[in-house]
Design an enzyme around this catalytic site. Structure first.
Site, PDB file in Angstrom:
ATOM      1  N   GLU A 260       0.812  -1.211   0.000  1.00  0.00           N
ATOM      2  CA  GLU A 260       0.000   0.000   0.000  1.00  0.00           C
ATOM      3  C   GLU A 260       0.849   1.265   0.000  1.00  0.00           C
ATOM      4  OE1 GLU A 260      -3.415   2.158   2.790  1.00  0.00           O
ATOM      5  OE2 GLU A 260      -1.993   0.743   3.678  1.00  0.00           O
TER       6      GLU A 260
ATOM      7  N   GLU B 282     -11.672   2.600   6.410  1.00  0.00           N
ATOM      8  CA  GLU B 282     -10.575   2.844   7.343  1.00  0.00           C
ATOM      9  C   GLU B 282     -10.532   4.339   7.633  1.00  0.00           C
ATOM     10  OE1 GLU B 282      -6.252   0.956   7.533  1.00  0.00           O
ATOM     11  OE2 GLU B 282      -6.225   2.852   6.434  1.00  0.00           O
TER      12      GLU B 282
END
Length: 275
Positions: free
Chosen positions: A145, A244
């Site tokens: 990521e 998130e």
């Protein structure tokens, strides 16, 4: 609408971690993700709680080193290679298998002032290729990521193109990119353009969302999430979209702020689409 998953490390902080799965299921989620569940519950207990609520665990992070002391991944550090591999084999892999989690996020790590970027990259590639081989035996996926350098200074991986270049270099079917649209906005700015560029590649295996500014609910602010959700559908993205974000008030109040009007907080649970 995309298939949403509740990030239990960020949402439902009103209750202890072991109780968050129940809250997520009550709000209509059918999938969850989290940062480091092995620090919270045994794999057997977590799996039992998820099964009781008919929830799937779709993603968690492999051990990042000492998080409390500021470490944010081991995979780029040659001198920590043995530790990275041991924690992957002894913690991440067995926990994923026991909880039926199909995907693990490998955090790269932080660069030191005197580190050679090329040497860090070479080590990262070597460790990722090794981890892909270990995971493939069990039909598990891995993701990396890009994270913005404002929220996480000195993190090795910051740009979408950088992540995709690494994934292409390894060329393993079970390795993809975790595309956090909040981080993408902070680094690249034109999120829709990035989505249009990278989703068709098939290498984006997981997406995460949060609003900007504040990293709160994906409502209002500078990122047009209703448009992006439609765009993801149009492009045929079939993976999960992880929530998130940091609720501005309570998790439930926040869900009501951004979920479409037909969403009913105690209504019929839709298959992986209602929150």
């Amino acid at each position: 609408m995309p298939h949403f998953s509740a990030n239990l490390s960020w949402l439902y902080s009103e209750v202890p971690f072991p109780d968050r799965a129940t809250q997520a299921a009550a709000d209509g989620f059918s999938a969850v993700e989290c940062l480091f569940p092995y620090q919270e519950l045994s794999a057997q207990e977590f799996r039992s709680r998820l099964s009781d609520q008919a929830l799937d665990l779709v993603l968690f992070n492999a051990p990042p080193g000492n998080w409390a002391q500021g470490e944010r991944g081991l995979a780029i550090h040659e001198e920590r290679q043995a530790e990275f591999r041991q924690s992957f084999l002894e913690v991440a892999l067995p926990y994923a298998l026991a909880t039926h989690c199909p995907c693990l996020h490998i955090m790269a790590g932080l660069m030191g002032q005197d580190d050679s970027p090329q040497r860090l990259r070479d080590t990262f590639l070597e460790n990722l290729a090794w981890a892909c081989r270990q995971a493939a035996v069990h039909h598990l996926g891995l993701v990396i990521e890009p994270i913005n350098p404002i929220d996480m200074p000195n993190y090795f991986l910051t740009h979408q193109a950088q992540a995709h270049t690494l994934v292409q270099a390894i060329d393993a079917a079970n390795l993809g990119v975790q595309m956090d649209l909040y981080h993408c906005h902070r680094v690249e700015g034109q999120v829709a353009q990035e989505v249009l560029q990278w989703i068709p590649s098939g290498r984006v295996h997981h997406i995460q969302i949060a609003g900007f500014p504040g990293r709160h609910e994906p409502a209002g602010g500078d990122i047009d999430y209703p448009y992006l959700f439609t765009l993801l559908d149009t492009l045929g993205y079939a993976g999960h979209v992880g929530c998130e974000y940091r609720p501005a008030t309570t998790t439930r109040e926040g869900l009501l702020r951004w979920w479409p009007a037909q969403r009913t907080i105690h209504g019929t649970r839709r298959n992986q689409t209602a929150i």
